[in-house]
Design a protein around this motif. Structure first.
Motif, mmCIF file in Angstrom:
data_model
loop_
_atom_site.group_PDB
_atom_site.id
_atom_site.type_symbol
_atom_site.label_atom_id
_atom_site.label_comp_id
_atom_site.label_asym_id
_atom_site.label_seq_id
_atom_site.Cartn_x
_atom_site.Cartn_y
_atom_site.Cartn_z
ATOM 1 N N LYS A 380 0.818 -1.203 0.000
ATOM 2 C CA LYS A 380 0.000 0.000 0.000
ATOM 3 C C LYS A 380 0.858 1.262 0.000
ATOM 4 O O LYS A 380 0.537 2.262 -0.655
ATOM 5 N N THR A 384 1.000 4.654 -2.946
ATOM 6 C CA THR A 384 0.415 5.873 -2.399
ATOM 7 C C THR A 384 1.488 6.946 -2.279
ATOM 8 O O THR A 384 2.617 6.663 -1.850
ATOM 9 N N TYR A 437 -5.394 -1.871 5.952
ATOM 10 C CA TYR A 437 -4.759 -1.670 4.642
ATOM 11 C C TYR A 437 -5.567 -2.293 3.515
ATOM 12 O O TYR A 437 -5.526 -1.822 2.373
ATOM 13 N N TYR A 440 -8.069 0.329 2.565
ATOM 14 C CA TYR A 440 -7.448 1.662 2.564
ATOM 15 C C TYR A 440 -8.072 2.608 1.528
ATOM 16 O O TYR A 440 -8.307 3.784 1.795
ATOM 17 N N ASP A 441 -8.327 2.122 0.321
ATOM 18 C CA ASP A 441 -8.828 2.972 -0.775
ATOM 19 C C ASP A 441 -10.354 3.001 -0.869
ATOM 20 O O ASP A 441 -10.898 3.564 -1.818
#
Length: 932
Positions: A380, A384, A437, A440-441
């Protein structure tokens, strides 16, 4: 509006919406690249024998009968005198494949696998079998190959019986288990004279896996409280006893074998599984042999359930685990690395070993799960931007090192309890971090899709207003139009750059860029938006507020009905009062009375229990005869009243359909009688069933296209198939629904006279093949919104009228026994799907008839339906779950998928309905049907 272009764009946009939940909610939680971890101390056992009794409920194994005796005396004796026991709590979903994945690989099935079936590996994963030196397995071809296929090297051996052996109509399904036991015996006997095999069998870290499917098969066929189900448990108990004796004799009682018996899932009282009912999620766990604690006597123990008293096991310590915890337990017993993707927590209470061994084992468990967390975080972080990355604060790099260092220090200083406690805390934080995680998005993608949703719905509303109202608007300002043409592409380019820098997946580009063209199309129509705002300000606020409140209430009722079926009954009761409010009562009292009675009749069904839980074949047979009698009367009445429009050839079609109805009622009765007497599915019944199904979409095309003549033919033909697929009261649902649809057609034509339509064609003379001239159809009217809402409501009622079919645990295999009894998930699923679709087809054909009788624009009504379904879909987008029971997850997915695919589904349904209503096959010579 360019209709073909709009339809293509609409389909593509809805496909993106549909797929989005699998990228937002249901991506694979698995990561790769971890270092294996295993306990550094010598394991207690050299080998493990794993028995998995498929479909075995915990209470079915542990309970005593009325005489105080156990159905499994050998395993009962193990609990009391030799080993440890408890309940294994299963999770998503309670099906065979994911249950075995949790048991053997230690993680809960990737939820995205719901779209891929259970037979192949949708993702690669590590397992206990893969980590073992050798694994030999016997059982079902649906389960064993996936672990052999996922293993590295050639050390996992599978012995399967032939596919198709799982026959729900078989005389004795216990043969599935006796096959396994017999082949295991033959295997060990042959090993005595095979030096190579004998050498392998005396290696360390080996596993024997016995998959026993008979209990599951008998449970589906006869229910878990049946004599057959309990007899199969007794047979398994005897087989386990024989295998244990055989293994111990083969190894000369060397004391190096551990035994575990458990189940992949339970089963409901009505013989199904897949959801979160306790009877499905509570499975037995019995462990004994080397490395397993002996029975522990306790004076009292507390659990949320009352099973201990019922099972008479209060005096022996019960140790419950999560299903994934069994994988690290088995790995610890034979000393292999914990499966790399395992999220199970080692149940130390089952281990009979030193405090140091337990501390080292749980430390290994913590290190293995922490390794997954570190890989997930690294992945992740890589995708990012550094200034945007927000790490999981509860487990920083320094804290990870500190946890491991402290735990290792505790072990070195023999502070084993402190080490175990610290490792448990680390495992808990690492699992929370994995979830963090993994999701996360989610917010970022969710906002992008929600913006597309709102934009698309706004655009469709503008299309309706532009094409179907008399609203006038100014010519667009060229400066503003030019600004929009440059602003939106520039904004799209910025999004692309932002995604490229982070090396995000290509699907992210679709979700993030989709709002750009949609909102450009919306804002390009700003003159219409201005004119609409001005028009709304001139409308009395009470009218606007009233329409807004009623629309909101109607959509919320539809959404609510997906969770509470009784809401549909409330809606139908409210519908029954509509003619009284609209003053139709003064025009056609008899028709209004029919409307009220038919609404109230249909309102009964959502209040009844979910279909599939209780079979009532006599009711199905009686209902079949009742439907046959009433249909014969309808045919006679239609023939008498419409001789001018239908002819003798049509009567032959009706007589054939009535014969099919009679045969269907006969087949249902004789099939289930034959299965109850253990004689299997009669071949002639199977032939009749498949012939009836094949002809159900063809025979209606032979009848007249006169409105009610064709609708009756469609009902008779589909009802024959539905009868064959029924096991209870649901057989009465299509006739009740069809009755309301017939009345709705009449009422809508009567309601059309309420706003300036002088033409009232005679219903008896109307034909589906009659092309109404709608070039000068009326402008958009509030009644068009009501008609569209009625259609959506009736479609939802067709889906939930007899149960929450979105949940797979309401499926009763008995509903397809007239067609096949051998387990075939795809064929059974297709038959179930057709059973679900039949009420939809009836509603869609009725909606076609409403369009014919009212001579309104089908395009306009479709666009209104599209708006209603998209607003509902936005509700369900935010209600999708990826946690909890399979009931919660499966229901949330199916709700969203159902509503999201509504537009595509309605186009398909509309095509089927048009085919069934407008087309006619001419198979006879002579005068052609009178055309209107």
């Amino acid at each position: 509006m360019n209709l073909p272009l709009f339809m293509v764009a609409g389909v593509l946009v809805h496909c993106v919406f549909l797929i989005s939940i699998f990228d937002i909610y249901f991506t694979s939680p698995l990561v790769h690249g971890m270092t294996p971890h295993q306990t550094p101390l010598l394991p207690p056992a050299q080998r493990l024998v794993l028995f998995v009794a498929d479909g075995l409920r915990a209470d079915s194994l542990y309970e005593l009968d009325n005489n105080g005796t156990s159905v499994a005396p050998y395993l009962r004796d193990i609990i009391i005198s030799k080993g440890s026991w408890g309940v294994s709590h299963t999770r998503v979903p309670t099906e065979s494949r994911p249950g075995h994945v949790a048991l053997i690989a230690g993680f809960y099935e990737d939820v995205s696998a719901v779209a891929r079936g259970w037979k192949e590996n949708p993702v690669e994963f590590d397992s206990l079998f893969n980590e073992s030196k050798y694994t030999w397995s016997w059982g079902s071809p649906d389960i064993l190959p996936m672990f052999a296929k996922g293993a590295s090297g050639d050390h996992v051996y599978s012995h399967c019986y032939e596919a198709g052996s799982e026959d729900f109509g078989a005389e004795d399904a216990t043969v599935l288990d006796t096959w396994v036991f017999d082949h295991v015996k033959d295997f060990f006997n042959s090993a005595r004279s095979n030096a190579t095999l004998l050498s392998k069998l005396h290696e360390q870290k080996i596993v024997f896996f016995l998959h026993l499917l008979g209990i599951d098969t008998n449970g589906h066929a006869h229910r878990p409280h049946s004599r057959e189900y309990k007899s199969n448990i007794r047979k398994v108990d005897e087989g386990v006893k024989e295998i244990v004796s055989l293994v111990e004799d083969f190894y000369r009682n060397d004391g190096n074998t551990a035994f575990i018996l458990t189940s992949d899932h339970g089963m409901t009282d009505w013989g199904s599984h897949g959801a979160g009912h306790p009877s499905e999620t509570l499975t037995p766990l019995v462990a004994w042999g080397t490395g397993i604690k002996s029975p522990q006597h306790v004076s009292s123990q507390q659990f949320d359930d009352e099973f201990l008293k019922e099972w008479k096991l209060e005096a022996w310590k019960r140790q419950d685990v999560n299903q994934a915890d069994i994988a690290p337990l088995m790995a610890s017993l034979i000393g292999v690395p914990f499966p790399l993707n395992s999220v199970g927590i080692l149940p130390l209470g089952y281990l009979n070993n030193t405090a140091r061994f337990k501390a080292e084992s749980i430390f290994t468990n913590a290190a293995q799960i922490l390794e997954q967390f570190k890989v997930k975080m690294a992945q992740k972080k890589k995708t990012t931007l550094s200034f945007l990355f927000s790490p999981f604060k509860s487990l920083s790099d320094s804290e990870q090192i500190d946890f491991l260092r402290k735990a290792r220090t505790y072990i070195q200083h023999e502070k084993y309890e402190e080490a175990v406690s610290l490792c448990r805390e680390l495992i808990s934080l690492a699992l929370q971090g994995l979830s963090y995680y993994h999701t996360y998005d989610r917010i970022f993608l969710g906002i992008s899709v929600a913006l597309s949703f709102v934009g698309w719905t706004s655009y469709v509303i503008l299309v309706i207003i532009k094409a179907h109202t008399s609203l006038t608007w100014r010519t667009p300002n060229k400066d503003i139009s030019s600004l929009l043409q440059y602003l939106f592409p520039a904004f799209g380019a910025l999004i692309v750059i932002f995604l490229l820098i982070q090396s995000l997946p290509w699907t992210y580009y679709i979700y993030c860029l989709l709002p750009v063209p949609i909102w450009y199309a919306v804002l390009k129509e700003y003159p219409i938006i201005q004119a609409l705002a001005t028009s709304l300000l001139n409308i009395p606020w009470t009218h606007s507020v009233g329409f807004l409140l009623s629309s909101t209430l109607g959509i919320e009722i539809l959404v609510f009905s997906f969770f509470y079926r009784s809401t549909l009954s409330c809606g139908l009761i409210a519908f029954s009062l509509w003619p009284l409010v609209s003053q139709l009562w003064t025009k056609a009292k008899a028709m209004v009375l029919s409307w009220i009675l038919s609404c109230l009749l249909l309102a009964v069904f959502p209040l009844m229990p979910v279909v599939g839980r209780d079979q009532n074949i006599p009711l199905v047979s009686a209902a079949g005869l009742l439907i046959l009698l009433s249909s014969s009367c309808l045919v006679a009445l239609l023939w008498k009243s419409q001789k001018k429009y239908i002819h003798g050839k049509d009567l032959q079609v009706y007589l054939f359909q009535l014969l099919s109805l009679a045969l269907s009622a006969y087949v249902v009765k004789t099939t289930h009688s034959s299965l109850e007497s253990k004689q299997g599915l009669p071949l002639i019944n199977q032939i009749i069933s498949w012939t009836t199904l094949a002809s159900s979409l063809i025979v209606p095309l032979l009848s007249s296209t006169v409105l009610f003549s064709r609708l009756l033919s469609i009902l008779l033909s589909l009802m024959s198939t539905y009868l064959l697929l029924s096991t209870g009261y649901e057989v009465l649902f299509p006739p009740a629904l069809a009755l309301l649809m017939f009345v709705w057609i009449n009422v809508e034509q009567e309601a059309l006279q309420g706003y300036g339509v002088s033409l009232k064609p005679k219903l008896a003379a109307l034909s589906f093949s009659y092309a109404a001239d709608i070039t000068e159809f009326q402008q958009l009217h509030v009644d068009d919104v009501r008609r569209s809402f009625f259609f959506v409501f009736f479609i939802v009622t067709a889906f939930f009228g007899t149960g929450n079919i979105a949940s797979i645990n309401s499926f009763d295999p008995a509903s397809v026994y007239c067609f096949l009894t051998v387990f075939s998930p795809f064929m059974m699923g297709a038959l179930l799907l057709w059973k679900i679709v039949i009420p939809f087809v009836l509603v869609s054909c009725a909606f076609e008839a409403v369009q014919v009788t009212t001579q309104l624009s089908s395009k306009r009504l479709f666009l209104i339906v599209l708006v209603i379904s998209d607003i509902m879909a936005l509700h369900f987008f935010f209600l999708v779950k990826d946690y909890g029971s399979w009931l919660d997850i499966g229901t949330s997915i199916s709700h969203y998928v159902l509503v999201m695919s509504f537009a595509i589904f309605l186009m398909l349904l509309s095509g089927v309905a048009q085919l069934l209503t407008t087309k006619r096959l001419q198979l006879w010579e002579g005068n052609k049907q009178h055309s209107l």
